[in-house]
Design a protein around this motif. Structure first.
Motif, PDB file in Angstrom:
ATOM      1  N   UNK A  48      86.143 128.108   5.046  1.00 39.70           N
ATOM      2  CA  UNK A  48      85.607 127.947   3.698  1.00 39.70           C
ATOM      3  C   UNK A  48      84.088 127.941   3.755  1.00 39.70           C
ATOM      4  N   UNK A  49      83.469 128.339   2.642  1.00 40.44           N
ATOM      5  CA  UNK A  49      82.018 128.231   2.524  1.00 40.44           C
ATOM      6  C   UNK A  49      81.703 127.382   1.298  1.00 40.44           C
ATOM      7  N   UNK A  50      80.866 126.368   1.482  1.00 39.01           N
ATOM      8  CA  UNK A  50      80.511 125.452   0.398  1.00 39.01           C
ATOM      9  C   UNK A  50      79.202 125.891  -0.251  1.00 39.01           C
ATOM     10  N   UNK A  51      79.125 125.717  -1.565  1.00 40.29           N
ATOM     11  CA  UNK A  51      77.922 126.062  -2.340  1.00 40.29           C
ATOM     12  C   UNK A  51      77.456 124.830  -3.090  1.00 40.29           C
ATOM     13  N   UNK A  52      76.126 124.689  -3.165  1.00 39.72           N
ATOM     14  CA  UNK A  52      75.523 123.547  -3.846  1.00 39.72           C
ATOM     15  C   UNK A  52      75.571 123.729  -5.363  1.00 39.72           C
ATOM     16  N   UNK A  53      75.316 122.639  -6.083  1.00 37.43           N
ATOM     17  CA  UNK A  53      75.297 122.677  -7.548  1.00 37.43           C
ATOM     18  C   UNK A  53      74.216 123.647  -8.033  1.00 37.43           C
ATOM     19  N   UNK A  54      74.580 124.538  -8.943  1.00 35.80           N
ATOM     20  CA  UNK A  54      73.644 125.499  -9.501  1.00 35.80           C
ATOM     21  C   UNK A  54      73.416 126.729  -8.647  1.00 35.80           C
ATOM     22  N   UNK A  55      73.941 126.745  -7.424  1.00 34.74           N
ATOM     23  CA  UNK A  55      73.752 127.904  -6.550  1.00 34.74           C
ATOM     24  C   UNK A  55      74.633 129.061  -7.037  1.00 34.74           C
ATOM     25  N   UNK A  56      74.061 130.270  -7.036  1.00 33.46           N
ATOM     26  CA  UNK A  56      74.816 131.447  -7.467  1.00 33.46           C
ATOM     27  C   UNK A  56      75.744 131.892  -6.340  1.00 33.46           C
ATOM     28  N   UNK A  57      77.041 131.870  -6.618  1.00 36.65           N
ATOM     29  CA  UNK A  57      78.029 132.282  -5.622  1.00 36.65           C
ATOM     30  C   UNK A  57      78.157 133.797  -5.597  1.00 36.65           C
ATOM     31  N   UNK A  58      78.307 134.400  -6.768  1.00 38.17           N
ATOM     32  CA  UNK A  58      78.270 135.864  -6.859  1.00 38.17           C
ATOM     33  C   UNK A  58      77.952 136.264  -8.296  1.00 38.17           C
ATOM     34  N   UNK A  59      77.563 137.526  -8.475  1.00 39.26           N
ATOM     35  CA  UNK A  59      77.117 138.039  -9.772  1.00 39.26           C
ATOM     36  C   UNK A  59      77.849 139.335 -10.094  1.00 39.26           C
ATOM     37  N   UNK A  60      78.279 139.446 -11.361  1.00 36.85           N
ATOM     38  CA  UNK A  60      78.787 140.707 -11.905  1.00 36.85           C
ATOM     39  C   UNK A  60      77.918 141.088 -13.092  1.00 36.85           C
ATOM     40  N   UNK A  61      77.601 142.350 -13.225  1.00 33.00           N
ATOM     41  CA  UNK A  61      76.800 142.797 -14.359  1.00 33.00           C
ATOM     42  C   UNK A  61      77.122 144.249 -14.678  1.00 33.00           C
ATOM     43  N   UNK A  62      76.832 144.629 -15.914  1.00 34.21           N
ATOM     44  CA  UNK A  62      77.078 146.005 -16.307  1.00 34.21           C
ATOM     45  C   UNK A  62      76.887 146.201 -17.802  1.00 34.21           C
ATOM     46  N   UNK A  63      76.793 147.455 -18.230  1.00 40.84           N
ATOM     47  CA  UNK A  63      76.591 147.766 -19.650  1.00 40.84           C
ATOM     48  C   UNK A  63      77.908 147.901 -20.404  1.00 40.84           C
ATOM     49  N   UNK A  64      77.828 147.736 -21.698  1.00 44.41           N
ATOM     50  CA  UNK A  64      78.922 148.019 -22.616  1.00 44.41           C
ATOM     51  C   UNK A  64      78.398 148.954 -23.697  1.00 44.41           C
ATOM     52  N   UNK A  65      79.128 150.021 -23.962  1.00 47.17           N
ATOM     53  CA  UNK A  65      78.700 151.038 -24.922  1.00 47.17           C
ATOM     54  C   UNK A  65      79.548 150.912 -26.186  1.00 47.17           C
ATOM     55  N   UNK A  66      78.904 151.002 -27.335  1.00 46.77           N
ATOM     56  CA  UNK A  66      79.612 150.974 -28.616  1.00 46.77           C
ATOM     57  C   UNK A  66      79.115 152.137 -29.474  1.00 46.77           C
ATOM     58  N   UNK A  67      80.025 152.939 -29.985  1.00 49.97           N
ATOM     59  CA  UNK A  67      79.645 154.016 -30.894  1.00 49.97           C
ATOM     60  C   UNK A  67      80.815 154.318 -31.815  1.00 49.97           C
ATOM     61  N   UNK A  68      80.531 154.460 -33.087  1.00 50.51           N
ATOM     62  CA  UNK A  68      81.532 154.861 -34.073  1.00 50.51           C
ATOM     63  C   UNK A  68      80.835 155.681 -35.141  1.00 50.51           C
TER      64      UNK A  68
END
Length: 921
Positions: free
Chosen positions: A619-639
């Motif tokens: 196991x790996x322990x993470x401190x309070x507020x530490x970023x464990x991992x990040x996901x990001x990306x765009x969302x497109x909207x058109x009508x």
């Protein structure tokens, strides 16, 4: 001879003068065409399309007229005499080619001198132009000439911009979705959620028209000199003895760019069957094409092949995680407190995100400004009460509550049902305040609380609750820029207590908190561009599960799953662009950043290996507020919408969505014991794309609406589970999760009649929702990696919602629903293995339970419509499941004397009568 010359000169002068005068009189347009079997409204529309004439009339005056006439270069006067005289309808045409119709008496166009009074609209007398000033003389407000703007501010411009607010004359509340337009111009505007509108017109004289569903049409004669403001109050049409035809809302399905958008007004909600004595938001949503539920007494709903957790449900900007009471029989929303309901199945606005399938936006009342009033209802199962009104000149409130006493309902279950001795109850409370210190600022406080408690036997009891509170501030920077700011906190939790067996007595609980900060801005760049932009921040805090012993004798161990925290931020911008009167485009982009945060510990496995207890290396322990991992990306909207004519349009849309919050369930419907899980290093966010195209056509002057929509969706990183997976109190959930992808497609057909004694709609949906284990998934693959139906795949669905008005006081409503049975996995064989008998099951979801069919009937009887009464009363009575059909909720199997026996569980297999007394004061 001299005399003859003078006479001759006089004759020439007379001829010249007469010719000059006649040359200055404009010749009216002449009409050509074949008009066969048309109602007058359609005839008037065709004439307006071909000429400069504009008609003004009451629909009731011409509803019996059928036009059958051939015209070739004919004066409009000749045609109108032939059409209108037999019906006793008169016409008058003014110099601006406006045609006014009146029944019984001709309309006199000349008025006494000085009848119209030009009133400059300045800061000093601005109060004369607001809705409260119009109470003095409503008729004068409609017919006087309003001077808008100051011509000296921008004399070079040919246009002027009018901004203002549309409110209810009775309550002072803003009117959302009012259509603002002027005869002879293609330009139009729609009031926003605060009632504000902006419209740009050429300088000069105009007739400005305001229309809204459920209210009378208002109009203002204006002289536009420059940029200015005009506020308008509209009469409500809630207890009206005569019918009012409003065309703006009826044509909204043609005009608006979004497809897959369903707007449910309070007026249309009241026309639906009052099942179990209450009109219900979620039951209204379930009558729409593309929206389904997996069965009776099911919480949640499924939209276009999506799971129940893929719907974002907002109540005054607060997130509701369990939207039902009493096993799905009632929605979590008090109908007396509802202002409006919008369901977005496609073309989702850029400010919304976080779910894959849909957004259900519910807005409630914040109280009227005029007087204290209220209402409620007393029924066989529930009672409700609400109160609203002003606290001061600038402050209003609205409060509402509901409670139930529904234990008798379980007596209608089958005699051999194990649930006949069950108990259930719920309560909810709404509290709203609004303060408007000045026209540029508005502050709102909204609070909501609900709680359900029930037990199926003497051993175990359950309870769950929603708690939401948020504050909002709306600020108008100027006539073009508006800002909305929201700060909120949402809680959802459930608990299970078992204490009949003292040794195994336990208490289990789940809880989640969500804090949010939202900024949303709208900027009217011009009459062709309306910009939306802003940002959202959500902080999640989940307690996924905790179990403790109940009582001193219990030997149950303390167990808990690690807490989870995450921060989700989104930044967005969008534009509504009117390329021309026929083409309207709504487009935008949203960028989402998700951070999974400590404190937490994450299991470690060898790279690219199957995740099991045997392959776990630490196991790996993470401190309070530490970023464990990040996901990001765009969302497109058109009508986009292309209007073929005033009654026909084609729409298309494309959008992408991301979802970082997952519901862990092995049932088809939302259950009180379902838990939620955040995306982590092993559980990726769900993503989806949807393509949709639709054809919309109205008939009989927008009285009949028809639509056909086709869609296709594909989804990635969906959550499914290995056979025998443990979902509760599992700190190693990644070992039981299967990465799954899905696809959904379908066609939705709908026909709707909006007026007349008989009104309602019928819809048919064909849809499929299919899943398959991701080919990259190591280890087990469901159905050997082949496509299989999701738990909520129901290909055929037919819905009928009808309303017939016997009189203005008595009407009946019927609701009928048929749908294909949902998928199920059957045991198909037995075999011996190592000396023991085992059961062999079919492929997952290879079979289906019996089809679903239910008919509900209700009657609504109103008291008399006298205005001066202490209270207005009405009765709602009817029968739920009038045919008494035993629709299956589930099918299960148990061994009986060595044989696997199948059983069908039906929740309500009998007709259930209901009656409710409703009152309003």
């Amino acid at each position: 001879m001299k005399m003859n010359k003078s006479v001759f000169s006089g004759i020439l002068l007379f001829i010249a003068t007469t010719s000059l005068l006649f040359s200055q009189t404009p010749e009216r347009d002449r009409i050509s065409g074949i008009f066969s079997g048309l109602d007058f409204g359609r005839f008037a529309q065709m004439v307006e399309d071909k000429s400069s004439f504009r008609f003004f009339y009451k629909s009731d005056d011409v509803k019996e007229i059928t036009v059958n006439i051939n015209a070739y270069d004919s004066p409009i006067e000749d045609l109108l005499r032939e059409i209108l005289q037999p019906a006793g309808v008169f016409f008058t045409i003014d110099q601006q080619n406006r045609i006014f119709l009146s029944k019984g008496t001709p309309l006199e166009m000349s008025v006494p001198a000085g009848f119209f009074r030009i009133q400059a609209e300045t800061e000093e007398n601005g109060k004369k132009n607001n809705p409260s000033a119009e109470k003095v003389n409503r008729d004068f407000a409609k017919n006087r000439l309003w001077e808008v703007g100051d011509g000296s501010t921008n004399p070079a411009s040919e246009n002027g911009t009018i901004s203002g607010k549309v409110t209810s004359f009775e309550s002072g509340e803003p009117i959302i979705g009012a259509l603002v337009y002027t005869s002879g111009q293609e330009v139009r505007s729609i009031s926003d959620e605060s009632g504000n509108y902006v419209i740009t017109l050429p300088k000069g004289r105009h007739t400005l028209i305001f229309q809204n569903f459920g209210a009378y049409q208002e109009q203002r004669q204006i002289n536009l000199s420059g940029d200015g403001r005009l506020d308008v109050a509209m009469d409500d049409n809630i207890i009206s003895l005569s019918e009012v035809t409003v065309t703006s809302e009826k044509s909204a399905n043609i005009e608006r760019p979004e497809m897959g958008l369903a707007n449910i007004t309070v007026q249309s909600l009241k026309k639906l069957p009052a099942v179990l004595g209450e009109v219900d938001v979620l039951r209204a949503v379930l009558t729409l094409p593309g929206v389904k539920t997996v069965g009776e007494a099911s919480a949640g709903f499924n939209v276009r092949g999506g799971a129940a957790d893929q719907n974002l449900i907002l109540y005054n900007e607060a997130t509701i995680y369990n939207p039902t009471h009493l096993f799905g029989m009632f929605s979590a929303f008090n109908p007396d407190m509802i202002e409006s309901v919008d369901l977005y199945k496609a073309g989702i606005p850029v400010q919304f995100g976080g779910r894959l399938s849909s957004v259900l936006e519910v807005k409630s009342k914040f109280g009227n400004k005029e007087k204290i009033q209220g209402g409620g209802g007393i029924g066989l199962m529930t009672s409700r009460l609400y109160l609203e009104g002003p606290l001061s000149e600038n402050t209003t409130f609205a409060i509402g509550g509901r409670g139930t006493y529904s234990n008798w309902l379980f007596g209608f279950l089958d005699e051999d049902s194990e649930f006949r001795d069950s108990r259930a109850s719920f309560h909810d409370l709404n509290l709203n305040f609004k303060h408007s210190p000045n026209p540029n600022n508005e502050f709102r406080l909204s609070a909501y609380w609900s709680q359900d408690a029930f037990r199926f036997d003497r051993d175990t009891s359950f309870h769950y609750q929603n708690l939401n509170i948020n504050v909002g501030w709306t600020h108008y920077f100027n006539d073009k820029l508006e800002g909305q700011f929201h700060l909120g906190h949402d809680q959802y939790g459930f608990g299970v207590v078992s204490e009949q067996d003292p040794l195994n007595a336990f208490r289990f609980g789940f809880a989640m908190d969500q804090s949010s900060w939202k900024n949303h801005f709208t900027y009217e760049i011009s009459d062709k561009h309306r910009l939306s932009f802003g940002m959202n921040h959500l902080f999640y805090n989940l307690n996924p599960g905790k179990q403790t012993p109940q009582g001193p004798e219990s030997i149950v161990l303390n167990e808990r799953v690690n807490r989870e925290k995450a921060l989700e931020s989104a930044f967005y911008i969008g534009d509504e662009f009117e390329a021309n009167p026929k083409l309207l485009i709504n487009y935008g982009m949203r960028y989402v950043i998700y951070n999974y945060l400590g404190p937490n510990s994450v299991n470690q496995y060898p790279f690219n290996s199957l995740r099991t207890e045997e392959t776990k290396i630490g196991e790996r322990a993470y401190e309070a507020g530490e970023i464990i991992n990040t996901y990001q990306g765009p969302e497109v909207r058109i009508s986009a919408r292309y209007a073929i004519d005033n009654f026909t349009s084609v729409k298309a849309g494309f959008n992408t969505m991301r979802q970082h919050l997952h519901m862990l369930t092995n049932t088809a419907a939302i259950a009180p014991t379902d838990t939620w899980k955040l995306s982590d290093p092993y559980l990726m966010p769900q993503t989806g794309r949807q393509f949709a195209i639709g054809y919309f056509k109205n008939f009989k002057n927008n009285i009949i609406e028809t639509s056909a929509e086709v869609y296709y969706r594909n989804m990635q990183n969906l959550v499914d589970f290995r056979s025998g997976a443990t979902l509760i109190l599992n700190n190693d959930l990644e070992q039981d999760v299967l990465n799954t992808r899905g696809r959904a497609y379908g066609i939705e057909l709908m026909a709707k009649k909006t007026e007349g004694k008989l009104n309602g709609w019928i819809s048919y949906t064909y849809s499929r929702s299919l899943l398959e284990t991701n080919p990259n998934e190591r280890g087990e693959k469901v159905n050997s990696g082949k496509l299989y139906p999701s738990n909520f795949d129901q290909p055929h669905d037919i819905m009928l919602a009808g309303n017939f008005e016997f009189t203005k006081r008595i009407n009946t409503s019927v609701n009928a629903n048929y749908s294909t049975g949902r998928p199920i996995t059957y045991p198909v064989a037995k075999f011996n293995y190592n000396g023991s008998e085992r059961v062999f099951y079919s492929d997952r979801n290879a079979y289906r339970i019996p089809d679903y069919f239910r008919v509900d009937l209700s009657f609504n009887i109103e008291g008399n419509h006298k205005v001066r009464k202490l209270a207005h009363a009405s009765w709602s009575l009817g029968i739920y499941n009038i045919l008494g059909r035993a629709n299956p909720y589930s099918v299960y199997f148990s061994p009986v004397n060595g044989t696997i026996q199948g059983y069908q569980l039906s929740i309500f297999a009998r007709p259930i009568p209901f009656i409710t007394y409703n009152f309003k004061f």
